[in-house]
Design an enzyme around this catalytic site. Sequence first.
Site, PDB file in Angstrom:
ATOM      1  CD  GLU A   1       2.199  -0.503  -3.639  1.00 37.40           C
ATOM      2  OE1 GLU A   1       1.488   0.512  -3.520  1.00 37.40           O
ATOM      3  OE2 GLU A   1       1.763  -1.588  -4.086  1.00 37.40           O
TER       4      GLU A   1
ATOM      5  CG  MET B   1      -1.823   1.145   1.361  1.00 37.74           C
ATOM      6  SD  MET B   1      -2.973   1.260  -0.046  1.00 37.74           S
ATOM      7  CE  MET B   1      -3.160   3.028  -0.141  1.00 37.74           C
TER       8      MET B   1
ATOM      9  CG  HIS C   1       0.420   4.063  -6.307  1.00 38.86           C
ATOM     10  ND1 HIS C   1      -0.526   4.379  -7.253  1.00 38.86           N
ATOM     11  CD2 HIS C   1       0.218   2.753  -6.006  1.00 38.86           C
ATOM     12  CE1 HIS C   1      -1.273   3.294  -7.511  1.00 38.86           C
ATOM     13  NE2 HIS C   1      -0.833   2.301  -6.769  1.00 38.86           N
TER      14      HIS C   1
HETATM   15  N1  TRP Z   1      -3.396   0.642  -3.626  1.00 45.45           N
HETATM   16  C1  TRP Z   1      -2.774  -0.635  -3.388  1.00 45.45           C
HETATM   17  C2  TRP Z   1      -1.905  -0.892  -4.596  1.00 45.45           C
HETATM   18  O1  TRP Z   1      -2.343  -1.151  -5.652  1.00 45.45           O
HETATM   19  C3  TRP Z   1      -3.760  -1.747  -3.251  1.00 45.45           C
HETATM   20  C4  TRP Z   1      -4.160  -2.138  -1.872  1.00 45.45           C
HETATM   21  C5  TRP Z   1      -3.350  -2.481  -0.878  1.00 45.45           C
HETATM   22  C6  TRP Z   1      -5.465  -2.359  -1.393  1.00 45.45           C
HETATM   23  N2  TRP Z   1      -4.081  -2.896   0.191  1.00 45.45           N
HETATM   24  C7  TRP Z   1      -5.369  -2.818  -0.104  1.00 45.45           C
HETATM   25  C8  TRP Z   1      -6.718  -2.215  -1.929  1.00 45.45           C
HETATM   26  C9  TRP Z   1      -6.494  -3.162   0.669  1.00 45.45           C
HETATM   27  C10 TRP Z   1      -7.844  -2.529  -1.179  1.00 45.45           C
HETATM   28  C11 TRP Z   1      -7.719  -3.000   0.108  1.00 45.45           C
HETATM   29  O2  TRP Z   1      -0.764  -0.754  -4.583  1.00 45.45           O
HETATM   30 ZN    ZN Z   2      -1.497   0.328  -6.947  1.00 45.67          ZN
END
Ligand code: TRP
Ligand code: ZN
Length: 878
Positions: free
Chosen positions: A301, A266, A304
């Site tokens: 990540e 994340m 992002h």
């Molecule tokens: N944004 C994260 C990614 O794509 C995805 C993600 C991580 C996520 N943990 C999550 C989405 C829990 C939904 C729920 O890198």
């Molecule tokens: Zn992502």
Amino acid sequence: MSEPKPTYRHDYRPPAYRVRHTELRFDLEPGATRVRARLHVERHPERQAGEPLVLDGEQLLLTSIAIDGQALAEAEYALSDTGLTVLRPPERFLLDTEVEISPRENTALEGLYLSNGMYCTQCEAEGFRRITYYPDRPDVMATFSTTVVGDKATLPVLLSNGNPVERGELPDGRHFVTWDDPFPKPSYLFALVAGDLQKVEDRFTTMSGRDVTLQIWVEKANLGKTDHAMASLKRAMQWDEQTYGREYDLDLFMIVAVDDFNMGAMENKGLNIFNTAAVLTHPHTATDATFQRVEGIVAHEYFHNWSGNRVTCRDWFQLSLKEGFTVFRDQCFSADVNSAPVKRIEDVAFFRTAQFAEDAGPTAHPVRPDHYIEIGNFYTLTIYEKGAEVVRMLCNLVGWEAFRRGSDLYFERFDGQAVTIEDFVDCMAEASGLDLSQFMLWYSQAGTPEIDAHGEYDYANAEYRLTLRQRTPATPDQPEKLALHIPIRMGLVGTKSGRDLALTLDGKPLDRDGVIHLREAEQTFVFTDVPEAPVPSLLRGFSAPVQLRFPYGREDLAFLLANDSDGFNRWDAGQRLAMLALDDLIAAHRNGVEKVMDPRVVEAFRALLERGSKDKAVMAEMLTLPSEAYIAEQQPLVDVEAIHAARTFVEQSLAAALSDDFLRLYEENRSDIPYAPTPEQIGQRSLKNVALSYLMAIEDEQAVALAHQQFEADHNMTDVRHALTLLVHSSRDDLADPALRAFGEKWAHEPLVMDQWFAIQVTRPQTDALERVRYLMGHPAFSLKNPNRVRALVGTFANQNRINFHRTDGEGYRLLTDVVIELNRLNPEIAARLVTPLTRWQRFDEPRQELMKGELERIRAEKLSPNVYEVIEKALAQ
Ligand code: TRP
Ligand code: ZN
């Protein structure tokens, strides 16, 4: 219980109130953490005064609420299961709340939870509402100041987003750290970590000369497994500067590794949180595939930070705005630092298996959906991978230079804002001058377009006529489909010369890339001055996410396999050739006719082996047969047994006919030089291990001895794991059982290796596999609360052991259902994902359909989470 209600994209309205600045204070206790939130709120300038302030909140115990220092009376606000409404707030005010939450009870792993004694958060998509009352939507962006208070002895490390600005001691052995994040962000990017962690530190100087501290935080035992992630991070930072002109913006960038995590990782601002499986590596514990996955996810990540954080999504319907673009960015990065053709082959092989299946099933949805019940169900292959294919098409359509100008424009224009997919595409249109209105259908229309192509060579006029017909099958609530704008990269390969012929279309030379644009339902392209009969090479590099059919003969495919200048299509020709042979054998199996191997396929493989290849990784891909899942995707009705039998037969036939070549390949590519995850070494190991797989397909004494030696040599995890898998999947339990036992004992203390240990056993084709799964679920190391374990044991079985999961007695379906029902209570996100194979019932024979539907009904009878409810309803609506 009332049915969960869908949210519609067209209902979007800007928030009535904005939060300018958010001050948080966490007092960490496992069973009762207190969260105080001071929100600096003001009315949205375009909205009327006096509207209520609606805050999200779930599973919170409100202990105090005040506005501008004045406690609210009960009549001034309303509380529900899903939030808190302040009925008549002023124009600008400070809202001060305190709630109590229980991280210890949190098994859903959304919000604040405990993983192995360590506090951590997961807020995307809607987890922040389990931490405090807040407008938990991505278009509310605030700066954050976060104070974390905890026991100093057990929680020596206290982390949050941004920069640490203050720390100190408190009574009762507690201490605190305050963090400031100066970049406005939505609540889904908030993060907090507290625990007994150790760090590995490095530095990076950005292109403008700023010094950034890089930290990877892990449990002490994992300190030796961070080198590769750190090196990957630095490569990614540099790549984003060179390729997109984007540099990092804080003084500190942190990664934390946690055991219990629903996804890979994340991108929380300045504090990325990773599943240990997506960050830790060591030659003794991780395979080549893991090294490459870690590199890709670390980069994803990190990328992002711009595509997602600095510019974020207006609402969750725009999820692919950040995910499609970021996956495209990480794919290009991995291609640049590894073997580019292999990266593309792997991505497409996966895409055509898994995303095509999603697009053909009951949960099919567009890259930009129109409605959802549970956004947590929309972190899908369509949003991520198809979204990336759409961005790739955009890039190919406008060309890299214009794409880069469009990307610069996007980041400059929308920095600090929450925007839409249209905003992104508009930047690309503006930068390139192209009309992308028809192209936008790729975002709104679900389903995989099918293209039927045929061609004719007119010798007298030296013309080649290529006719393409496109059709997108109906998907749930989209019966009618429009024609898409589809870029098709192609070549005409001369049958005499074996070379690409110059392409002249409508009297003009076709552009250097050889892209034709299909816009109509049916279109004919007439190429002139074609001096010799060609074989068309279509959809080079998989230039669009479509299913393309062309009536190739086996000779044509063998010719392309040998001569196509496009590496990807050379591979694809081999896959198509193998598919033709597999189709015949599947039919033979069904009709009870003796199976005969097509000698032309054997000869094509022999020629391939004799020609060799500079890129060993590409060679390994060329020698790999389509997976059972991919073959199934190509069949109108899935015949589980016939597919398994046909594929095994092809493998054994090739092995028998070419065993000398495979043995030579194995010997040539053995090596005892120290392990390194370099593209060259990885390619060499892949090729060697593909050869060993073929040799083991016929299981002669020599092959078994080689596999056993490779296991015993214990040189690196890639080789050990591969050899162990071959032994466990063979009939030689006399060797496999002791090897498994030794491996299990040796790695009992390494959860990520034990995941492999579980996965190896439950993919075995023998009829006892299902009983093993049940048995292993009782193993002391198994826990339903750890998503990695659930995926390794149950997910791997259901998705990768097709012959046993689809057992005709329905035991496979029953096992999966039992687990889904338990997980529905513990972790709805994981439960909803795990149930996927059962939702594909339409693809199987009657008896299996009935069994699968019966199990779906059994789930439906439970009290369901919105996540599982949404998936089950879609699956049974068909
Ligand atoms: N944004 C994260 C990614 O794509 C995805 C993600 C991580 C996520 N943990 C999550 C989405 C829990 C939904 C729920 O890198
Ligand atoms: Zn992502």
